[in-house]
Each structure stands twice: as C-alpha cells, then as structure tokens.
Write a protein that holds these residues in place. Structure first.
Motif, PDB file in Angstrom:
ATOM      1  N   ASP A 154       0.856  -1.190   0.000  1.00  0.00           N
ATOM      2  CA  ASP A 154       0.000   0.000   0.000  1.00  0.00           C
ATOM      3  C   ASP A 154       0.898   1.248   0.000  1.00  0.00           C
ATOM      4  O   ASP A 154       1.701   1.435   0.920  1.00  0.00           O
ATOM      5  CB  ASP A 154      -0.908  -0.018   1.229  1.00  0.00           C
ATOM      6  N   TYR A 155       0.771   2.107  -0.997  1.00  0.00           N
ATOM      7  CA  TYR A 155       1.647   3.282  -1.079  1.00  0.00           C
ATOM      8  C   TYR A 155       1.428   4.229   0.086  1.00  0.00           C
ATOM      9  O   TYR A 155       2.340   4.965   0.487  1.00  0.00           O
ATOM     10  CB  TYR A 155       1.459   3.994  -2.423  1.00  0.00           C
ATOM     11  N   ASN A 156       0.190   4.261   0.668  1.00  0.00           N
ATOM     12  CA  ASN A 156      -0.051   5.121   1.829  1.00  0.00           C
ATOM     13  C   ASN A 156       0.762   4.638   3.042  1.00  0.00           C
ATOM     14  O   ASN A 156       1.313   5.444   3.788  1.00  0.00           O
ATOM     15  CB  ASN A 156      -1.549   5.132   2.178  1.00  0.00           C
ATOM     16  N   ASP A 157       0.811   3.303   3.225  1.00  0.00           N
ATOM     17  CA  ASP A 157       1.600   2.773   4.330  1.00  0.00           C
ATOM     18  C   ASP A 157       3.091   3.033   4.114  1.00  0.00           C
ATOM     19  O   ASP A 157       3.838   3.310   5.062  1.00  0.00           O
ATOM     20  CB  ASP A 157       1.346   1.272   4.474  1.00  0.00           C
ATOM     21  N   ARG A 158       3.537   2.921   2.847  1.00  0.00           N
ATOM     22  CA  ARG A 158       4.948   3.225   2.570  1.00  0.00           C
ATOM     23  C   ARG A 158       5.253   4.685   2.897  1.00  0.00           C
ATOM     24  O   ARG A 158       6.314   5.006   3.439  1.00  0.00           O
ATOM     25  CB  ARG A 158       5.293   2.927   1.107  1.00  0.00           C
ATOM     26  N   TYR A 159       4.320   5.572   2.571  1.00  0.00           N
ATOM     27  CA  TYR A 159       4.498   7.001   2.867  1.00  0.00           C
ATOM     28  C   TYR A 159       4.605   7.220   4.371  1.00  0.00           C
ATOM     29  O   TYR A 159       5.490   7.957   4.844  1.00  0.00           O
ATOM     30  CB  TYR A 159       3.317   7.785   2.301  1.00  0.00           C
ATOM     31  N   GLN A 160       3.733   6.572   5.156  1.00  0.00           N
ATOM     32  CA  GLN A 160       3.771   6.749   6.606  1.00  0.00           C
ATOM     33  C   GLN A 160       5.075   6.185   7.203  1.00  0.00           C
ATOM     34  O   GLN A 160       5.661   6.778   8.117  1.00  0.00           O
ATOM     35  CB  GLN A 160       2.556   6.067   7.238  1.00  0.00           C
ATOM     36  N   LEU A 161       5.528   5.042   6.655  1.00  0.00           N
ATOM     37  CA  LEU A 161       6.770   4.470   7.154  1.00  0.00           C
ATOM     38  C   LEU A 161       7.960   5.364   6.809  1.00  0.00           C
ATOM     39  O   LEU A 161       8.887   5.516   7.603  1.00  0.00           O
ATOM     40  CB  LEU A 161       6.974   3.064   6.581  1.00  0.00           C
ATOM     41  N   ARG A 162       7.918   5.974   5.609  1.00  0.00           N
ATOM     42  CA  ARG A 162       8.987   6.917   5.245  1.00  0.00           C
ATOM     43  C   ARG A 162       9.039   8.079   6.230  1.00  0.00           C
ATOM     44  O   ARG A 162      10.120   8.528   6.630  1.00  0.00           O
ATOM     45  CB  ARG A 162       8.758   7.453   3.827  1.00  0.00           C
ATOM     46  N   GLN A 163       7.863   8.574   6.628  1.00  0.00           N
ATOM     47  CA  GLN A 163       7.825   9.680   7.590  1.00  0.00           C
ATOM     48  C   GLN A 163       8.413   9.260   8.937  1.00  0.00           C
ATOM     49  O   GLN A 163       9.163  10.017   9.566  1.00  0.00           O
ATOM     50  CB  GLN A 163       6.389  10.163   7.775  1.00  0.00           C
TER      51      GLN A 163
END
Length: 500
Positions: free
Chosen positions: A113-122
C-alpha cells in the motif's frame, strides 16, 4: 514473520535486551495471526552509523530477497532503519511482492500500500532527524570537553589508566549488559609512561623504531590489546599529542589536559618536527653491509637483507641478500650474506690499498668540486628554511597543516639535491685521497661495525656499481665468487647491465 531485535537503549536510557524485544515481537506476530519464522538479533548499539556492520540485519534482508518470510516484526522501527536510504533498499527488494508486512509494538504497515509506505517513510525520516540531532549534540559536547582539557578516548590507551582491553568487550559483558573488566594496575601504567619518555628521547638521539620495538617486546611491554609492537605502532604511540598533555582535533591543538604530561612538551615538539622533516621510504638498516648498495643486474633494484632457512655452523640463523618483489624487484637474485660479504671485504681491501684507484677518486672529486659546492649550498638553504618553519611550528605560531604545506616542497627539493650529491660523490663526500696498505685496510675493516663497513664499501666503490648476479642453478649448490662483481661507472645514459 521474522522477528528482529537489536540491543539498544529505551527512552529512559536503560538497555532493552534482545530476549525482551523478541518476546514482545512474538506477541505482535500472534496478534496478527502470523507464524514465527526466525528470531534474528544484533548485539550492537547503533543503527544510524552506516559504518557499523549488522550481520543480523543483513540476514533479514537476504531472507526478504529470497521470499523466505512474509514480513518482519521489530520492537521499534528505529531498530531497523535510522537512515532513509536503508528503507528504500527494502522497498526495492519487495517490488513485485503481493504483500509484505512490517510491524512493531506501535503499528503495522502493508508495504504493498503506497499510503503505508508514505507513513513508514515519515517515521524513518523522524528517526533520522533524531539521530542527526543527537549526533550534533554529542559533537558539541565533545568540542566543549576538548577545550576544557578532557580528551575523547575510545577505551584505555598505552600509558594511561583504564579498563583492561586484553579482554574483548563483547566477552566481558554480563547478562545485564555491564562491562565486567577490571582497571589495569597503576604499576603497569607507570611502566608504560617510562617507556614513552625513554622512547621519545631515544628517537631524538637517533635510535630507530625497529630497535625500539624490539626492546619493548623483549622487555615484556605489549599493546593495550595484548599484541606485540611493530615499528609503525611505536611511531604512532610516540606521536600522540596526549603524551605531551595536548588535545588535537582535525590537525589543530584545541586544548591542554590538566596535570603533569607524560612526555616533556618541548621534547614532543622536537619529535614531531623530526618526523615532519623525514622523507618517506624505508632507510637501509645496520645489519647488512650490502643492503641498499648491492644491485640486481636484471632489474636494477637494490638488494635487501633478510633471514633465510637454516643456521650457520656457529648456530646463527642464515641470511641472504635478495631482490624482492615486495619492493618492486624481479625476485630472481638471492645469495648468502656471509659469502657475499666475504667477496665485498676482498674488493674493499683491494681498492683501498690501490694507489691508482685512490688517486682516480681524488681527481674525479676535484673535477666536480664546483658543482658539489653549489649543491651543498642549496642543501644548506633548504635545511635552514626547514629549521625556520620548524621553529614557528614548535612555538605554535604555525598549524600542522601550514607546516606540512611549507615543508613538503623543501622535502622534495632536499631529496632531489641529495640524489645529485650522491651521484657526484658516489655516496661519500669525504672519500679517500690516499691509499693505505692492505694490512691497514684489513685491520680497519675487521674493527669496524656494520655502519662503518658500509661507509668503507661506499668509499671503495666511488661511482661504480656493485652487482650480485643470479645463480646459474646448475650442478652442486656451491657459491661462485664471480657472482659478486663491480661495474665501472659510465657517464651519460647507459643500457642496464645484464648478468654475466
């Protein structure tokens, strides 16, 4: 799902054991309905330093790449990533996966999920910011301590108190992560300090690092980790600023340690100036008469002395002159030291008792006297300039970097001029002017030490070249005295001589 744990400290500063982290990770895996794959640990205290090797984490990445697991559970994401590029490496590994889960005690991320990847990047970016902030805070604290005279030491160093480093730290950690090593005795520290003071004075007096390392090893002195001393280690120890109570950072003296220094600061400055004026390269030793003088006829490199297999009849270890590949030679010439030295002695006695040879050297030096005087004058100027900048450096009116910049061209000029003087004089500016009897020459040779014999050999050769030819490798292994020969000097470019 694999469980990963890294020994680290929690927010209260206490160590979080890997066993505790794995127990929490198992609860997370059970809550997610997963099955435990492997429990992988790294007993390290750093994930933000890219120079730290984490074999456990490397294994995790290999299992991910091999699709041996469907996810990884960490006690906290900062146990795995404190640098954003490391996280991106994980993303590249799972490209094409239907799903891959990263979970911790604080959340779960589905990396498909790209949203989860974004949150993990943050989250990882936040971890990196915390690490950078801590690194800057620590750097500032160390800078303040250095200026107050408190050095930043990585454990005990030679000549200073501290915990015994002959026992590896990993082996000395107890179950609670405490270091159980004992401090070294005050008697050992004082013995090391005496060696540092004596070693500094010895090098200033002309004692070599090789000799000093042999003496320290023979006296039972060891490095802080229990190893033997090499000449390089001796040099590095003697050149430490803390010996003189100085704290150096990035080539600049930034503080002074309280108390009495181990080594007199004046002597230490003289030692630094001595080493700063030295040229690179190994100097000929005082164990072999022909080392650095005898030449290989095949490649033109100087021969060096080295130990060899077996012993002489008197019990001394055999030695040989050799053209070694380790020093750029061809490796095709080797000859017994005693047999070669016997021929060298005969050649020296013959030449020093030859009136014609002595007169020829005298006449040759008379012809080159003007050029030699000019070269000597230029050498004296270079040495005067070196002394001037060394005085400024010793008075701390010049930084180490500025000293190196000023000294390097002088060192290069001196090397060039000394090579010219060597060519003009054959290595001995004084040289013989009168012949002596063979008996007088023999008496002088036999009473001389190795250094004096080397000077006599250089004197006898003049500008000629001493060659040691390779063995013909036929018949019985007997030494052919004709292998040791002298090639007369030929002015101008000449072809490299070949073995006869």
């Amino acid at each position: 799902m694999d469980s990963y744990a890294r020994l680290s400290r929690n927010q209260k500063g206490k160590l979080e054991k890997c066993e505790t982290q794995h127990a929490d990770n198992r609860d997370v895996i059970e809550r997610l309905g997963g099955v435990l794959g492997e429990e992988i640990s790294d007993p390290k205290l750093s994930a933000w330093n890219p120079r730290v090797h984490r074999p456990g984490w490397v294994r995790v990445m290999k299992r991910v790449a091999a699709r041996a697991c469907d996810g990884v559970v960490l006690w906290n994401t900062d146990r795995g990533w404190r640098q954003s590029p490391d996280l991106e490496d994980m993303f590249k590994l799972i490209e094409g996966f239907d799903s891959f889960t990263v979970a911790s005690s604080h959340g779960r991320y589905d990396l498909s999920d790209y949203n989860d990847r974004y949150q993990l990047r943050q989250e990882v970016a936040h971890n990196q910011r915390n690490s950078d902030e801590a690194s800057q805070r620590i750097s500032r604290r160390f800078d303040v301590l250095r200026r107050k005279g408190v050095p930043h030491l990585q454990g005990r160093s030679f000549g200073f108190p501290g915990l015994d480093r002959t026992v590896p730290k990993d082996e000395a950690m107890d179950a609670d992560g405490n270091d159980t090593r004992e401090p070294v005795s005050a008697a050992l520290v004082e013995r090391e300090r005496v060696a540092l003071r004596a070693g500094t004075s010895a090098v200033l007096a002309g004692v070599t690092q090789v000799k000093l390392s042999e003496e320290w090893n023979a006296a039972g002195l060891r490095t802080v980790t229990g190893g033997l001393f090499s000449p390089t280690k001796v040099r590095d120890l003697l050149l430490r600023p803390r010996n003189a109570g100085l704290i150096e950072h990035e080539g600049e003296i930034v503080g002074t340690m309280p108390g009495e220094p181990v080594v007199d600061p004046v002597e230490f400055e003289r030692l630094r100036a001595l080493y700063a004026g030295r040229t690179r390269g190994r100097q000929p030793g005082l164990r072999y008469v022909g080392s650095g003088i005898a030449t290989c006829p095949r490649c033109g490199k100087k021969l060096s002395g080295r130990p060899h297999v077996g012993e002489y009849p008197d019990g001394e270890r055999r030695r040989q002159y050799a053209c070694t590949k380790a020093r750029g030679g061809c490796g095709r010439v080797a000859a017994d030291v005693r047999l070669v030295d016997r021929e060298i002695r005969g050649m020296v006695l013959a030449r020093m008792s030859d009136k014609t040879h002595a007169a020829a050297i005298k006449a040759a030096r008379a012809r080159i006297s003007d050029r030699l005087a000019e070269v000597d004058r230029e050498i004296a100027e270079c040495e005067q300039r070196q002394e001037a900048i060394a005085a400024k450096w010793g008075a701390r009116k010049m930084s180490d970097k500025a000293f190196d910049r000023a000294n390097e061209p002088l060192v290069a000029d001196l090397a060039r001029l000394e090579a010219v003087r060597e060519e003009l004089t054959g290595g001995n500016p004084e040289g013989p002017t009168e012949a002596m009897s063979r008996e007088e020459a023999a008496e002088k040779w036999d009473a001389a030490d190795i250094g004096e014999q080397r000077a006599m050999l250089t004197d006898a050769l003049g500008r000629d070249t001493l060659y040691v030819d390779p063995s013909d490798r036929t018949g019985f292994r007997t030494f052919n005295p004709k292998r040791v020969r002298v090639e007369p000097y030929q002015p101008g470019p000449a072809a490299r001589p070949t073995a006869s």
